[in-house]
Structures are given as C-alpha cells and as structure tokens.
Design a protein around this motif. Structure first.
Motif, PDB file in Angstrom:
ATOM      1  N   GLN A 368      19.737  -6.400   1.893  1.00 35.56           N
ATOM      2  CA  GLN A 368      18.823  -7.390   1.331  1.00 35.56           C
ATOM      3  C   GLN A 368      17.392  -7.247   1.843  1.00 35.56           C
ATOM      4  OE1 GLN A 368      20.516 -11.374   1.694  1.00 35.56           O
ATOM      5  NE2 GLN A 368      22.578 -10.516   1.613  1.00 35.56           N
ATOM      6  N   VAL A 369      17.080  -6.087   2.388  1.00 33.21           N
ATOM      7  CA  VAL A 369      15.720  -5.782   2.834  1.00 33.21           C
ATOM      8  C   VAL A 369      15.261  -4.533   2.105  1.00 33.21           C
ATOM      9  CG1 VAL A 369      14.273  -5.133   4.801  1.00 33.21           C
ATOM     10  CG2 VAL A 369      16.114  -6.809   5.102  1.00 33.21           C
ATOM     11  N   ASP A 370      14.136  -4.612   1.419  1.00 35.95           N
ATOM     12  CA  ASP A 370      13.630  -3.491   0.632  1.00 35.95           C
ATOM     13  C   ASP A 370      12.316  -3.007   1.234  1.00 35.95           C
ATOM     14  OD1 ASP A 370      12.853  -1.645  -1.270  1.00 35.95           O
ATOM     15  OD2 ASP A 370      13.450  -2.891  -2.976  1.00 35.95           O
ATOM     16  N   LEU A 371      12.415  -2.164   2.252  1.00 40.26           N
ATOM     17  CA  LEU A 371      11.224  -1.697   2.953  1.00 40.26           C
ATOM     18  C   LEU A 371      10.325  -0.846   2.062  1.00 40.26           C
ATOM     19  CD1 LEU A 371      12.840  -0.751   6.381  1.00 40.26           C
ATOM     20  CD2 LEU A 371      11.571  -2.820   5.806  1.00 40.26           C
ATOM     21  N   ALA A 372      10.906  -0.090   1.152  1.00 37.26           N
ATOM     22  CA  ALA A 372      10.097   0.748   0.256  1.00 37.26           C
ATOM     23  C   ALA A 372       9.242  -0.118  -0.658  1.00 37.26           C
ATOM     24  CB  ALA A 372      11.001   1.667  -0.563  1.00 37.26           C
ATOM     25  N   LEU A 373       9.833  -1.203  -1.184  1.00 37.55           N
ATOM     26  CA  LEU A 373       9.072  -2.120  -2.034  1.00 37.55           C
ATOM     27  C   LEU A 373       7.945  -2.771  -1.245  1.00 37.55           C
ATOM     28  CD1 LEU A 373       8.597  -3.832  -4.574  1.00 37.55           C
ATOM     29  CD2 LEU A 373      10.318  -5.439  -3.693  1.00 37.55           C
ATOM     30  N   ALA A 374       8.253  -3.255  -0.051  1.00 39.98           N
ATOM     31  CA  ALA A 374       7.224  -3.887   0.762  1.00 39.98           C
ATOM     32  C   ALA A 374       6.091  -2.916   1.050  1.00 39.98           C
ATOM     33  CB  ALA A 374       7.836  -4.394   2.069  1.00 39.98           C
ATOM     34  N   ARG A 375       6.437  -1.694   1.344  1.00 43.49           N
ATOM     35  CA  ARG A 375       5.419  -0.688   1.673  1.00 43.49           C
ATOM     36  C   ARG A 375       4.507  -0.422   0.484  1.00 43.49           C
ATOM     37  NH1 ARG A 375       4.445   4.896   2.396  1.00 43.49           N
ATOM     38  NH2 ARG A 375       3.673   5.374   4.493  1.00 43.49           N
ATOM     39  N   ARG A 376       5.080  -0.308  -0.710  1.00 42.33           N
ATOM     40  CA  ARG A 376       4.271  -0.067  -1.917  1.00 42.33           C
ATOM     41  C   ARG A 376       3.324  -1.229  -2.184  1.00 42.33           C
ATOM     42  NH1 ARG A 376       9.209   1.615  -4.048  1.00 42.33           N
ATOM     43  NH2 ARG A 376       9.379  -0.306  -5.268  1.00 42.33           N
ATOM     44  N   GLU A 377       3.838  -2.437  -2.106  1.00 42.34           N
ATOM     45  CA  GLU A 377       3.016  -3.613  -2.399  1.00 42.34           C
ATOM     46  C   GLU A 377       1.887  -3.765  -1.373  1.00 42.34           C
ATOM     47  OE1 GLU A 377       3.115  -5.807  -4.902  1.00 42.34           O
ATOM     48  OE2 GLU A 377       4.687  -4.628  -5.892  1.00 42.34           O
ATOM     49  N   LEU A 378       2.212  -3.548  -0.114  1.00 39.32           N
ATOM     50  CA  LEU A 378       1.200  -3.716   0.921  1.00 39.32           C
ATOM     51  C   LEU A 378       0.171  -2.590   0.883  1.00 39.32           C
ATOM     52  CD1 LEU A 378       3.543  -4.915   3.803  1.00 39.32           C
ATOM     53  CD2 LEU A 378       1.962  -6.308   2.441  1.00 39.32           C
ATOM     54  N   ALA A 379       0.583  -1.387   0.490  1.00 38.10           N
ATOM     55  CA  ALA A 379      -0.379  -0.286   0.358  1.00 38.10           C
ATOM     56  C   ALA A 379      -1.408  -0.589  -0.722  1.00 38.10           C
ATOM     57  CB  ALA A 379       0.356   1.018   0.046  1.00 38.10           C
ATOM     58  N   ALA A 380      -0.973  -1.244  -1.797  1.00 40.44           N
ATOM     59  CA  ALA A 380      -1.908  -1.601  -2.866  1.00 40.44           C
ATOM     60  C   ALA A 380      -2.960  -2.587  -2.382  1.00 40.44           C
ATOM     61  CB  ALA A 380      -1.142  -2.187  -4.051  1.00 40.44           C
ATOM     62  N   ARG A 381      -2.625  -3.372  -1.366  1.00 43.87           N
ATOM     63  CA  ARG A 381      -3.575  -4.359  -0.844  1.00 43.87           C
ATOM     64  C   ARG A 381      -4.418  -3.817   0.308  1.00 43.87           C
ATOM     65  NH1 ARG A 381       0.782  -9.272   0.144  1.00 43.87           N
ATOM     66  NH2 ARG A 381       1.804  -9.184  -1.903  1.00 43.87           N
ATOM     67  N   TYR A 382      -3.781  -3.059   1.211  1.00 45.90           N
ATOM     68  CA  TYR A 382      -4.401  -2.805   2.505  1.00 45.90           C
ATOM     69  C   TYR A 382      -4.576  -1.336   2.873  1.00 45.90           C
ATOM     70  CZ  TYR A 382      -2.737  -7.620   2.866  1.00 45.90           C
ATOM     71  OH  TYR A 382      -2.485  -8.940   2.626  1.00 45.90           O
ATOM     72  N   SER A 383      -4.243  -0.417   1.994  1.00 49.90           N
ATOM     73  CA  SER A 383      -4.397   1.000   2.338  1.00 49.90           C
ATOM     74  C   SER A 383      -5.869   1.360   2.495  1.00 49.90           C
ATOM     75  CB  SER A 383      -3.769   1.881   1.253  1.00 49.90           C
ATOM     76  OG  SER A 383      -4.519   1.776   0.051  1.00 49.90           O
ATOM     77  N   TYR A 384      -6.132   2.474   3.153  1.00 45.31           N
ATOM     78  CA  TYR A 384      -7.506   2.930   3.327  1.00 45.31           C
ATOM     79  C   TYR A 384      -8.243   3.036   1.991  1.00 45.31           C
ATOM     80  CZ  TYR A 384      -7.383   4.093   8.355  1.00 45.31           C
ATOM     81  OH  TYR A 384      -7.351   4.033   9.722  1.00 45.31           O
ATOM     82  N   PRO A 385      -7.676   3.696   0.973  1.00 40.76           N
ATOM     83  CA  PRO A 385      -8.420   3.801  -0.292  1.00 40.76           C
ATOM     84  C   PRO A 385      -8.716   2.444  -0.924  1.00 40.76           C
ATOM     85  CG  PRO A 385      -6.643   5.412  -0.226  1.00 40.76           C
ATOM     86  CD  PRO A 385      -6.430   4.499   0.937  1.00 40.76           C
ATOM     87  N   ALA A 386      -7.759   1.512  -0.871  1.00 42.69           N
ATOM     88  CA  ALA A 386      -7.970   0.206  -1.505  1.00 42.69           C
ATOM     89  C   ALA A 386      -9.093  -0.564  -0.814  1.00 42.69           C
ATOM     90  CB  ALA A 386      -6.672  -0.603  -1.468  1.00 42.69           C
ATOM     91  N   VAL A 387      -9.066  -0.604   0.518  1.00 41.34           N
ATOM     92  CA  VAL A 387     -10.089  -1.358   1.245  1.00 41.34           C
ATOM     93  C   VAL A 387     -11.428  -0.634   1.194  1.00 41.34           C
ATOM     94  CG1 VAL A 387     -10.724  -2.315   3.493  1.00 41.34           C
ATOM     95  CG2 VAL A 387      -8.358  -2.450   2.711  1.00 41.34           C
TER      96      VAL A 387
END
Length: 414
Positions: A368-387
């Motif tokens: 019941q933990v989806d680390l891949a999903l969390a990583r994708r969503e958070l990368a869209a918000r906080y990755s180097y290219p996004a910021v």
C-alpha cells in the motif's frame, strides 16, 4: 537587431556549505546548482557570520581591520552549476540581535565590494534578514531584487521593532518575495498584511537525477539526517527506535548530523542497550547524505517545526519511504502523496506516536505504498528543472515557463 540581455545573477546568502559546516545552507547550494546552468553568470556572495565574544573596543578594532582587508580579498572559487563563490566573513559580537546582524552583513558586503554596488542586474537573496537587507543595501539602482524566505526562526526576527521595520522595508523594495511554504508565509501575512499581494511561493529544489540501485524491500535500516538538536525531536526518535528494536532486533539506526545532543544520544543508546545498533556519522557533505539515503530503508524525521523539510523530499527522491511529523512543511510538500510516500504522524512529546506510526507503515509496506508514484509527483514539483524554470521566469521576463513550474505552491493544497 537588439542584443540579447545578459543573464547575470548574484545570490546573497548568510548560509552556504563550508568545509567545517558542510550541511549549513545546502538548500541554497541546491538552488544555485539548479539555476546556474540556465544563466550566463552566477556569483554567490556568502556572508558567513563569525561570532565571538568581543568588547566594544575589540569590536571597533576588528571591524576597522576587517573592512580594510576585505577590499583586498577578491578571490572567487568555483561552486555548483558553473557558478562562482565569493566568501565574505562577517564579524559579529556574541549576543547581538537580528537587526544589528543584518546591518553588519550589509556593511561587510559593501566593504568586500570596495564600496561599489553588486555588478548584476538580478540579485536574489536568501532570508529577509540578513540576506534581503544586505541585497537591497548593495544592489545597483537598476537591479531587480528577489528574496526567498525559509528561516525556521522567523518569529524571533520579527519580535523586535527595529528588525520588523527593516523587514517591512525589504518587502517593500523587493521586486519579488517568496516563501518556501505556508509555515513561512502565514506569519509574514500576519505581521505585514499590507504586503499580502507581494508574498507568494517558490519551492526548494531537490535533485531527482540519481535513484537507488535496488528498491526498498523492508524497513529495517532507519536513517535520520539533520541537526542533533532539541527542535528536531531526535531524542524521542531514539526512544522509539529502542521500542521497535525490542520487537525486531535486526533494526539499525544511523544518525547523520551534529549538534548539542550528540553526546547525550550516545549515552542514552548505551543505557537502552542498543549502542551496537546506533551509528552517529557526524556532519557529512550533502552528496554523502544522499548516498546514505540510497543505502537505508526508512527516513524517520521527528521535527517539531519545519518550513519546508528538504530532507523529506530528498528521501523520496532517493526512493526511500518516510516516517515524518506534520510539523509545518512536510504535510504541505507531501500533499496528495502522503500514503504513497510513507506515513505522517503528529508532533508529540512521546515516542509512542513514532512507534505507532512505524507499526502502521510496516503493516502496509510495500503493497500500500507507491514510492514510484510519489517520486514522479514530487519531481514535477521540486526537481531541479522545475524549480529552475520558476526562477528563470521571474528573473528573466522572456523565459517561458512550463505548466508545472512551482512558483505558486497552492496547487498542492486543497
């Protein structure tokens, strides 16, 4: 044909990693690493506070000599992203408060510049005082000035009339003012309601480029990364670990960081009979901390208060589940992916809350933990290219912004 404007940026900050303090200001270094590749030139001015017990006479003598020597110390060294770093030590007598500290940062930077303004059309400062104050006092008249606030001690800064008035001036003069989250923005709105339309959001950047070689399959190797200080709740974390290890003797805990509790934590681990399972690394460089994240199974972060919580997002970027308190920043930065990323727990003065949170997380991991999903969503918000896109859009008006640029974080809230 008109010449293309030069994308030249100066970063003014009181925090930046040094050899002795590799963790301090790592988030500023990350911002530089993210944004510098899209600029023609980036120069970081690091005003590093040198605090010492000085009499008024000694303070006067030190200040006079220091100002004369600073004009001769013009060397810059390379830092991340192709930027250059100018180190500016700021002598400060022990016991001085935020207003005077800000004045000293501004005056010392001026001395380091030989009385000339910062030679950049864009100046981005970190924290309103002292960074923003030093920036507005040293920027050239045509420069655009931006400030990012992420200090956890903002309430102390605003507690004295002089510092509050100086902060008001920073807000008034800045072309853009950004909080890293609501935990920072809310007290600013309460203190300066007349500046409500000037205070928006911009996120700290997180490196999502490197992931762990193998996925986490069990939650046995606990990791804490941060200061070993009371506000971080690391003493309660140790107590909770002892309880959980009594149930599973294979558990280990690595404490990464330095602080006043280091000795007491070692003593308490021995008293609890878990010394062989607890490792203290001391302060390490950011790259080493990220490597450790990729080698452990669970980040446990029991902080009392965070304005953002960089470590939590770094752990998710490393493919690591998190057990973290709702301490201001994390419940905001993890909004929408809380259960995918791990488990949020309440701030409490007992280790029982941590123990219960660990048991809940363990009972639903990994199904019941989806680390891949969390990583994708958070990368869209906080990755180097996004910021970086967010910063470049505000610094350079002709830079197009992408749809996920995290200039404004409210999209992550209900």
């Amino acid at each position: 044909m008109a010449a293309t404007p030069v994308k030249d940026v100066a970063i003014v900050t009181p925090w930046y990693p040094t050899r002795d303090m590799p963790f301090r200001g790592a988030f500023v270094q990350a911002m530089v690493g993210a944004t510098a590749p899209g600029c023609d030139r980036v120069t970081v001015y690091h005003g590093d506070a040198w605090v010492a017990a000085l009499s008024d006479r000694d303070d006067e003598l030190v200040g006079r000599a220091h100002a004369e020597l600073l004009g001769l110390a013009t060397e810059q060294t390379p830092t991340v992203g192709g930027a250059n770093l100018r180190y500016v030590p700021v002598p400060i007598p022990r016991g001085r408060w935020h207003a005077e500290i800000a004045h000293r940062h501004a005056a010392t930077l001026k001395a380091a510049l030989g009385g000339k303004p910062i030679d950049a059309p864009v100046v981005h400062a970190h924290v309103g005082l002292p960074g923003g104050w030093a920036a507005i006092r040293n920027a050239r008249p045509d420069a655009r000035i931006f400030v990012t606030e992420h200090a956890t001690f903002l309430d102390q800064v605003l507690d004295t009339p002089e510092a509050r008035q100086m902060y008001d001036e920073v807000l008034h003069q800045a072309d853009g003012f950004f909080a890293v989250g609501e935990a920072v923005r809310a007290p600013l709105l309460a203190a300066f309601p007349h500046h409500a339309d000037r205070i928006t959001f911009i996120a700290n950047p997180i490196d999502f480029d490197v992931s762990r070689p193998e996925p986490v399959t069990d939650l046995r190797r606990w990791l804490y990364v941060g200061g070993l200080i009371p506000r971080k709740g690391v003493d309660l974390l140790l107590e909770a670990f002892a309880t959980c290890r009594a149930e599973d003797p294979t558990l280990t805990l690595t404490l990464v960081g330095a602080g006043e509790l280091a000795g007491r934590l070692a003593e308490r681990a021995a008293e609890l009979g878990i010394a062989e399972a607890v490792t203290q690394t001391g302060a390490v460089a950011p790259d080493e901390a990220l490597r450790l994240m990729r080698e452990h199974d669970l980040l446990v972060h029991n902080s009392r208060f965070e304005t953002f919580g960089v470590t939590v997002i770094e752990a998710a970027a490393a493919g690591m589940p998190v057990l973290v308190t709702r301490c201001g920043g994390p419940e905001e930065t993890l909004a929408g992916v809380e259960e995918s990323a791990g488990e949020l727990i309440d701030v409490a003065d007992t280790p029982d809350v941590i123990v219960a949170g660990y048991r809940r997380l363990r009972s639903r991991f990994p199904q019941q933990v989806d680390l891949a999903l969390a990583r994708r969503e958070l990368a869209a918000r906080y990755s180097y290219p996004a910021v970086a896109r967010a910063h470049h859009r505000i610094w350079f008006a002709d830079t197009p912004a992408g749809p996920s640029d995290p200039v404004s974080v409210p999209a992550q809230r209900s």
